[in-house]
Write an enzyme that holds these catalytic residues in place. Structure first.
Site, PDB file in Angstrom:
ATOM      1  CB  CYS A 110     -10.818  49.969 -17.380  1.00 57.97           C
ATOM      2  SG  CYS A 110      -9.221  50.383 -18.108  1.00 57.97           S
ATOM      3  CG  HIS A 153      -7.059  46.042 -14.490  1.00 60.30           C
ATOM      4  ND1 HIS A 153      -8.419  45.998 -14.692  1.00 60.30           N
ATOM      5  CD2 HIS A 153      -6.643  47.216 -15.047  1.00 60.30           C
ATOM      6  CE1 HIS A 153      -8.805  47.080 -15.361  1.00 60.30           C
ATOM      7  NE2 HIS A 153      -7.739  47.837 -15.578  1.00 60.30           N
ATOM      8  CD  GLU A 154      -3.395  48.773 -13.440  1.00 62.19           C
ATOM      9  OE1 GLU A 154      -4.442  48.878 -12.761  1.00 62.19           O
ATOM     10  OE2 GLU A 154      -3.259  49.333 -14.554  1.00 62.19           O
ATOM     11  CG  HIS A 157      -4.235  48.487 -19.115  1.00 59.58           C
ATOM     12  ND1 HIS A 157      -5.190  48.757 -20.066  1.00 59.58           N
ATOM     13  CD2 HIS A 157      -4.838  48.689 -17.917  1.00 59.58           C
ATOM     14  CE1 HIS A 157      -6.325  49.108 -19.473  1.00 59.58           C
ATOM     15  NE2 HIS A 157      -6.148  49.072 -18.170  1.00 59.58           N
TER      16      HIS A 157
HETATM   17  O1  LIG Z   1      -5.696  50.212 -15.496  1.00 56.99           O
HETATM   18  C1  LIG Z   1      -6.107  50.799 -14.309  1.00 56.99           C
HETATM   19  N1  LIG Z   1      -7.396  51.358 -14.356  1.00 56.99           N
HETATM   20  O2  LIG Z   1      -8.081  51.286 -15.460  1.00 56.99           O
HETATM   21  C2  LIG Z   1      -8.023  51.689 -13.095  1.00 56.99           C
HETATM   22  C3  LIG Z   1      -8.868  50.558 -12.529  1.00 56.99           C
HETATM   23  C4  LIG Z   1      -8.044  49.520 -11.877  1.00 56.99           C
HETATM   24  C5  LIG Z   1      -8.776  48.272 -11.503  1.00 56.99           C
HETATM   25  C6  LIG Z   1     -10.152  48.245 -11.261  1.00 56.99           C
HETATM   26  C7  LIG Z   1     -10.779  47.053 -10.910  1.00 56.99           C
HETATM   27  C8  LIG Z   1     -10.025  45.885 -10.812  1.00 56.99           C
HETATM   28  C9  LIG Z   1      -8.663  45.919 -11.051  1.00 56.99           C
HETATM   29  C10 LIG Z   1      -8.048  47.114 -11.400  1.00 56.99           C
HETATM   30 NI    NI Z   2      -7.515  49.698 -16.620  1.00 53.97          NI
END
Ligand SMILES: OCN(O)CCCc1ccccc1
Ligand code: NI
Length: 183
Positions: A110, A153-154, A157
């Site tokens: 992240c 993942h987003e 957040h």
């Molecule tokens: O929130 C986005 N960010 O922190 C960048 C990394 C995005 C991400 C990395 C690995 C698996 C899913 C999503």
């Molecule tokens: Ni992230």
């Protein structure tokens, strides 16, 4: 342009807040924020620009990560069939999902976490996500594989959830029966 200094890091309480839905249609300011987030992802994926400005590569960015508690995020990635996913989503919601789970075999990282947290992050293998684009049009996406992982993942957040909240600390590399590994 958004730089790494604009991305808040774990410890900042904003990352644990629940972001608020925005009014539709989005204001010029909201649209500008989303365009700047997309621009960051593009810059972070460009070898020259990312080197020049010291940007960590990212495939997604959520507004709370730049200290904006609004329910919007940007995604820019290519799946392993070369299909491109470039979306700026407003007020996203998962409206259905598989029982089956999947996970990235590399684990997750992240931009707001300046350390490696080993372990598998189990997520819904397939999701149907609904949201609005910068014109205020409704978008509905059916996702699987890496895109499904990144969108979840987003979305986390926007609810103050970090990827490592999903890791089983007693057995970080536990894989439940039937979970799909994503290389
Ligand atoms: O929130 C986005 N960010 O922190 C960048 C990394 C995005 C991400 C990395 C690995 C698996 C899913 C999503
Ligand atoms: Ni992230």
């Amino acid at each position: 342009m958004i730089l790494m200094k604009d991305i808040i890091r774990e410890g900042n309480p904003t990352l644990r807040e629940v972001a608020k839905e925005i009014q539709l249609p989005p204001t010029k300011e909201d649209i500008d924020i989303l365009n700047k987030m997309q621009e960051f992802l593009e810059n972070s994926q460009d070898p020259q620009i990312s080197e020049k400005y010291g940007l960590r590569g990212g495939v997604g960015l959520a507004a709370p990560q730049i200290n904006i508690l609004k329910r919007m995020f940007a995604v820019r990635l290519e799946d392993d069939n070369g299909k491109k996913y470039q979306y700026s989503l407003i007020n996203p919601k998962i409206i259905s999902h598989s029982v089956e789970k999947s996970y990235l075999t590399t684990g997750e990282g992240c931009l707001s976490v300046d350390r490696t947290v080993p372990g598998y992050v189990l997520r819904h293998a397939r999701i149907t996500i609904k949201g609005y684009d910068i014109k205020g049009n409704e978008i509905k996406l059916r996702l699987k594989g890496l895109p499904a992982i990144v969108f979840q993942h987003e979305l986390d957040h926007l609810n103050g959830i970090m990827f490592y909240d999903h890791i089983d600390t007693n057995n970080p590399f536990f894989v439940p029966e039937g979970a799909i590994p994503i290389e």
